[in-house]
Design an enzyme around this catalytic site. Sequence first.
Site, PDB file in Angstrom:
ATOM      1  N   ARG A 115      13.517 -10.621  -4.528  1.00 52.23           N
ATOM      2  CA  ARG A 115      12.632  -9.489  -4.296  1.00 52.23           C
ATOM      3  C   ARG A 115      11.203 -10.004  -4.230  1.00 52.23           C
ATOM      4  O   ARG A 115      10.699 -10.614  -5.176  1.00 52.23           O
ATOM      5  CB  ARG A 115      12.766  -8.457  -5.418  1.00 52.23           C
ATOM      6  CG  ARG A 115      11.751  -7.322  -5.321  1.00 52.23           C
ATOM      7  CD  ARG A 115      11.821  -6.395  -6.522  1.00 52.23           C
ATOM      8  NE  ARG A 115      10.649  -5.527  -6.557  1.00 52.23           N
ATOM      9  CZ  ARG A 115       9.653  -5.617  -7.440  1.00 52.23           C
ATOM     10  NH1 ARG A 115       9.679  -6.558  -8.384  1.00 52.23           N
ATOM     11  NH2 ARG A 115       8.637  -4.791  -7.396  1.00 52.23           N
ATOM     12  N   HIS A 159       2.518  -4.029  -3.483  1.00 57.16           N
ATOM     13  CA  HIS A 159       2.445  -4.464  -4.876  1.00 57.16           C
ATOM     14  C   HIS A 159       0.980  -4.736  -5.213  1.00 57.16           C
ATOM     15  O   HIS A 159       0.595  -5.849  -5.529  1.00 57.16           O
ATOM     16  CB  HIS A 159       3.321  -5.699  -5.095  1.00 57.16           C
ATOM     17  CG  HIS A 159       3.645  -5.978  -6.530  1.00 57.16           C
ATOM     18  ND1 HIS A 159       4.917  -6.256  -6.966  1.00 57.16           N
ATOM     19  CD2 HIS A 159       2.868  -6.029  -7.640  1.00 57.16           C
ATOM     20  CE1 HIS A 159       4.913  -6.483  -8.261  1.00 57.16           C
ATOM     21  NE2 HIS A 159       3.668  -6.353  -8.698  1.00 57.16           N
ATOM     22  N   ASN A 203       5.369  -0.557  -5.720  1.00 55.83           N
ATOM     23  CA  ASN A 203       5.665  -1.134  -7.020  1.00 55.83           C
ATOM     24  C   ASN A 203       4.797  -0.468  -8.076  1.00 55.83           C
ATOM     25  O   ASN A 203       3.564  -0.481  -7.988  1.00 55.83           O
ATOM     26  CB  ASN A 203       5.389  -2.639  -7.032  1.00 55.83           C
ATOM     27  CG  ASN A 203       5.658  -3.256  -8.392  1.00 55.83           C
ATOM     28  OD1 ASN A 203       6.799  -3.543  -8.736  1.00 55.83           O
ATOM     29  ND2 ASN A 203       4.615  -3.441  -9.197  1.00 55.83           N
ATOM     30  N   GLU A 204       5.440   0.167  -9.062  1.00 55.76           N
ATOM     31  CA  GLU A 204       4.783   0.682 -10.258  1.00 55.76           C
ATOM     32  C   GLU A 204       3.533   1.513  -9.961  1.00 55.76           C
ATOM     33  O   GLU A 204       2.417   1.181 -10.390  1.00 55.76           O
ATOM     34  CB  GLU A 204       4.409  -0.466 -11.195  1.00 55.76           C
ATOM     35  CG  GLU A 204       5.580  -1.273 -11.702  1.00 55.76           C
ATOM     36  CD  GLU A 204       5.204  -2.335 -12.708  1.00 55.76           C
ATOM     37  OE1 GLU A 204       6.104  -2.838 -13.389  1.00 55.76           O
ATOM     38  OE2 GLU A 204       3.997  -2.669 -12.814  1.00 55.76           O
ATOM     39  N   ASN A 327      11.400  -1.473 -13.396  1.00 53.87           N
ATOM     40  CA  ASN A 327      10.778  -2.594 -14.088  1.00 53.87           C
ATOM     41  C   ASN A 327      10.708  -2.243 -15.567  1.00 53.87           C
ATOM     42  O   ASN A 327      10.077  -1.247 -15.941  1.00 53.87           O
ATOM     43  CB  ASN A 327       9.371  -2.861 -13.550  1.00 53.87           C
ATOM     44  CG  ASN A 327       9.377  -3.329 -12.110  1.00 53.87           C
ATOM     45  OD1 ASN A 327      10.433  -3.605 -11.534  1.00 53.87           O
ATOM     46  ND2 ASN A 327       8.204  -3.416 -11.498  1.00 53.87           N
ATOM     47  N   TYR A 329      10.030  -3.673 -19.557  1.00 56.69           N
ATOM     48  CA  TYR A 329       9.543  -4.722 -20.450  1.00 56.69           C
ATOM     49  C   TYR A 329       9.672  -4.346 -21.923  1.00 56.69           C
ATOM     50  O   TYR A 329       9.938  -5.212 -22.751  1.00 56.69           O
ATOM     51  CB  TYR A 329       8.087  -5.059 -20.103  1.00 56.69           C
ATOM     52  CG  TYR A 329       7.967  -5.770 -18.780  1.00 56.69           C
ATOM     53  CD1 TYR A 329       8.180  -7.139 -18.676  1.00 56.69           C
ATOM     54  CD2 TYR A 329       7.693  -5.066 -17.615  1.00 56.69           C
ATOM     55  CE1 TYR A 329       8.102  -7.798 -17.458  1.00 56.69           C
ATOM     56  CE2 TYR A 329       7.616  -5.716 -16.389  1.00 56.69           C
ATOM     57  CZ  TYR A 329       7.824  -7.076 -16.318  1.00 56.69           C
ATOM     58  OH  TYR A 329       7.765  -7.720 -15.107  1.00 56.69           O
ATOM     59  N   GLU A 388      12.416  -5.869 -12.375  1.00 59.98           N
ATOM     60  CA  GLU A 388      11.617  -6.807 -13.171  1.00 59.98           C
ATOM     61  C   GLU A 388      12.056  -6.688 -14.621  1.00 59.98           C
ATOM     62  O   GLU A 388      12.201  -5.584 -15.148  1.00 59.98           O
ATOM     63  CB  GLU A 388      10.116  -6.505 -13.109  1.00 59.98           C
ATOM     64  CG  GLU A 388       9.449  -6.805 -11.787  1.00 59.98           C
ATOM     65  CD  GLU A 388       7.934  -6.570 -11.833  1.00 59.98           C
ATOM     66  OE1 GLU A 388       7.367  -6.611 -12.955  1.00 59.98           O
ATOM     67  OE2 GLU A 388       7.344  -6.331 -10.776  1.00 59.98           O
ATOM     68  N   TRP A 435      11.878 -11.379 -13.955  1.00 64.48           N
ATOM     69  CA  TRP A 435      10.448 -11.584 -13.697  1.00 64.48           C
ATOM     70  C   TRP A 435       9.977 -12.709 -14.605  1.00 64.48           C
ATOM     71  O   TRP A 435      10.082 -12.608 -15.809  1.00 64.48           O
ATOM     72  CB  TRP A 435       9.632 -10.324 -13.991  1.00 64.48           C
ATOM     73  CG  TRP A 435       8.188 -10.554 -13.643  1.00 64.48           C
ATOM     74  CD1 TRP A 435       7.204 -11.025 -14.463  1.00 64.48           C
ATOM     75  CD2 TRP A 435       7.586 -10.375 -12.361  1.00 64.48           C
ATOM     76  NE1 TRP A 435       6.022 -11.151 -13.791  1.00 64.48           N
ATOM     77  CE2 TRP A 435       6.224 -10.759 -12.486  1.00 64.48           C
ATOM     78  CE3 TRP A 435       8.047  -9.948 -11.116  1.00 64.48           C
ATOM     79  CZ2 TRP A 435       5.336 -10.713 -11.418  1.00 64.48           C
ATOM     80  CZ3 TRP A 435       7.154  -9.897 -10.057  1.00 64.48           C
ATOM     81  CH2 TRP A 435       5.814 -10.273 -10.213  1.00 64.48           C
ATOM     82  N   GLU A 442      -1.328 -14.074 -13.226  1.00 65.52           N
ATOM     83  CA  GLU A 442      -0.867 -12.910 -13.978  1.00 65.52           C
ATOM     84  C   GLU A 442      -1.983 -11.869 -14.111  1.00 65.52           C
ATOM     85  O   GLU A 442      -2.468 -11.560 -15.205  1.00 65.52           O
ATOM     86  CB  GLU A 442      -0.321 -13.347 -15.350  1.00 65.52           C
ATOM     87  CG  GLU A 442       0.348 -12.257 -16.157  1.00 65.52           C
ATOM     88  CD  GLU A 442       1.362 -11.458 -15.372  1.00 65.52           C
ATOM     89  OE1 GLU A 442       1.352 -10.229 -15.515  1.00 65.52           O
ATOM     90  OE2 GLU A 442       2.155 -12.045 -14.610  1.00 65.52           O
ATOM     91  N   TRP A 443      -2.422 -11.380 -12.944  1.00 61.82           N
ATOM     92  CA  TRP A 443      -3.399 -10.302 -12.880  1.00 61.82           C
ATOM     93  C   TRP A 443      -4.620 -10.583 -13.758  1.00 61.82           C
ATOM     94  O   TRP A 443      -5.192 -11.655 -13.655  1.00 61.82           O
ATOM     95  CB  TRP A 443      -2.727  -8.963 -13.215  1.00 61.82           C
ATOM     96  CG  TRP A 443      -1.540  -8.650 -12.335  1.00 61.82           C
ATOM     97  CD1 TRP A 443      -0.244  -8.415 -12.725  1.00 61.82           C
ATOM     98  CD2 TRP A 443      -1.519  -8.562 -10.888  1.00 61.82           C
ATOM     99  NE1 TRP A 443       0.567  -8.178 -11.630  1.00 61.82           N
ATOM    100  CE2 TRP A 443      -0.184  -8.257 -10.501  1.00 61.82           C
ATOM    101  CE3 TRP A 443      -2.486  -8.687  -9.888  1.00 61.82           C
ATOM    102  CZ2 TRP A 443       0.188  -8.082  -9.164  1.00 61.82           C
ATOM    103  CZ3 TRP A 443      -2.113  -8.522  -8.556  1.00 61.82           C
ATOM    104  CH2 TRP A 443      -0.796  -8.224  -8.218  1.00 61.82           C
TER     105      TRP A 443
END
Length: 485
Positions: A115, A159, A203-204, A327, A329, A388, A435, A442-443
């Site tokens: 993905r 995304h 995405n999200e 996703n 976490y 994710e 993920w 990482e952002w």
Amino acid sequence: MLRRRDFLASGLAAAALPALPARAQTGPQPGAVQPLPPGGVPQLPAGFLWGASTSSYQIEGAVKADGRRPSIWDTFSHTPGKIADGTNGDVACDHYNRYADDVELMARLGLQSYRFSIAWPRIVPEGTGQVNAAGLDFYDRLVDKLLSRNILPMACLYHWDLPQALQDRGGWHNRDIANWFADYARAVVGRLGDRVKPWAMLNEPSVHAIFGHGFGNHAPGLTGWPSYVMAQHHQNLAQGVGAAAVRALRSDLKVGTVFSLQPIFPASQQEADIAAAQRFDACWNTINLDPLFHGRYPAPFENVFAQLVKPGDMEAIRVPVDFLGVNYYGPSYIKHDPAAFLAQAGYGALPPGTPTTLLGWPISAQGMVEVLKRLRDSYGNPPVFITENGACYEDPAPANGTVQDPERTEYFRAHLTAAGEAIAQGCALNGYFAWSLLDNFEWAEGERRRFGVVHVDFETQQRTPKSSALYLSQLIRAHRAGVKP
């Protein structure tokens, strides 16, 4: 090799992906998997799909190559003080130039699907208007390489890397963006839809709205409740309009979207915290789920969103999906906070003894089961892929050809076991994407925080599979060989 016409004929079933033909083996033969991975093989159905995920800005680099123009993340990451370690995505994992080697790595690990996301500023550099053929060429090459290794491509159209040119026209605050997104989606699917069948629209969206348009610690760095509300509604609208557009273009696609979902708990049993947790749940979870599946905004905020909703909006948003990407976490613990922009709901203390990742995120594999059961009970049990799931830890440097990351390995083991439990309880879960494939940008954390199952040396671009990658590879091969716990 799987022939392209055979691959295309297989399609993506509404409830699950078909079993993929056995690939030419680049590692141990599945029947020879010995011993079982630590903890055994989670009980997952035979057709369960195994993959890994990435996103364009986080890995591609090549931000000025072949006609690409800046995105909001280019602008944000080059703004002093916005990124924790001062890095940016200019090079990231250099996937744009190293994609072929990365696909070979996926094949060696035994992944069945990949993905990835498409970079809007590569395809339509100004956001609208002229389509950039060179940008589409890159994804052409990537898709063909994936198919040549019998890896199913699953593409996400957005995304978070909005063309900066569109942000300059209001971005997600401008309701015209729904049609801009549909035009962009047609351009991409028109080129790749003969080979890529599963498509995720966004995405999200709630995360993008909350952190990029409310808290301001993600691109484009906007703040406040009205900003969040506009960004959320217009993403929901774009999701529906985009889905209808690509379905009209090709009838053989499987169209879905991706939400970040998590259990929301009150930080205490005080009435104010319980009410705050309910409001936060609406902003994070049901703000996406209720419009998509029920055609309305969650009750706490119907009046707020009514100021933006125009005739036909909710019908456009409530477009059926062939699959839902989730996703996951971990849970959140929420307290009443009068100063919090997000409905006076803020993050509270974790219960004592709660395990966490390096980022302080609480770990609860059981929480994933609860998310899937909620989809089963309240939203019609749609076909789901975990798109994710992963964890950030302080990985050691590579040694002896690998990186030892036992905490991440245990995280995967626990969550895959939970996936089996959810399926046993009737949840329509059809696959799992780790993920992330690679350590990446990482952002707002930059390069200092690592989620990958493959270590990336950002100076040399050397890839080193971690022990978690080897665990997943062994697990995939054992599962496909029918090895039982």
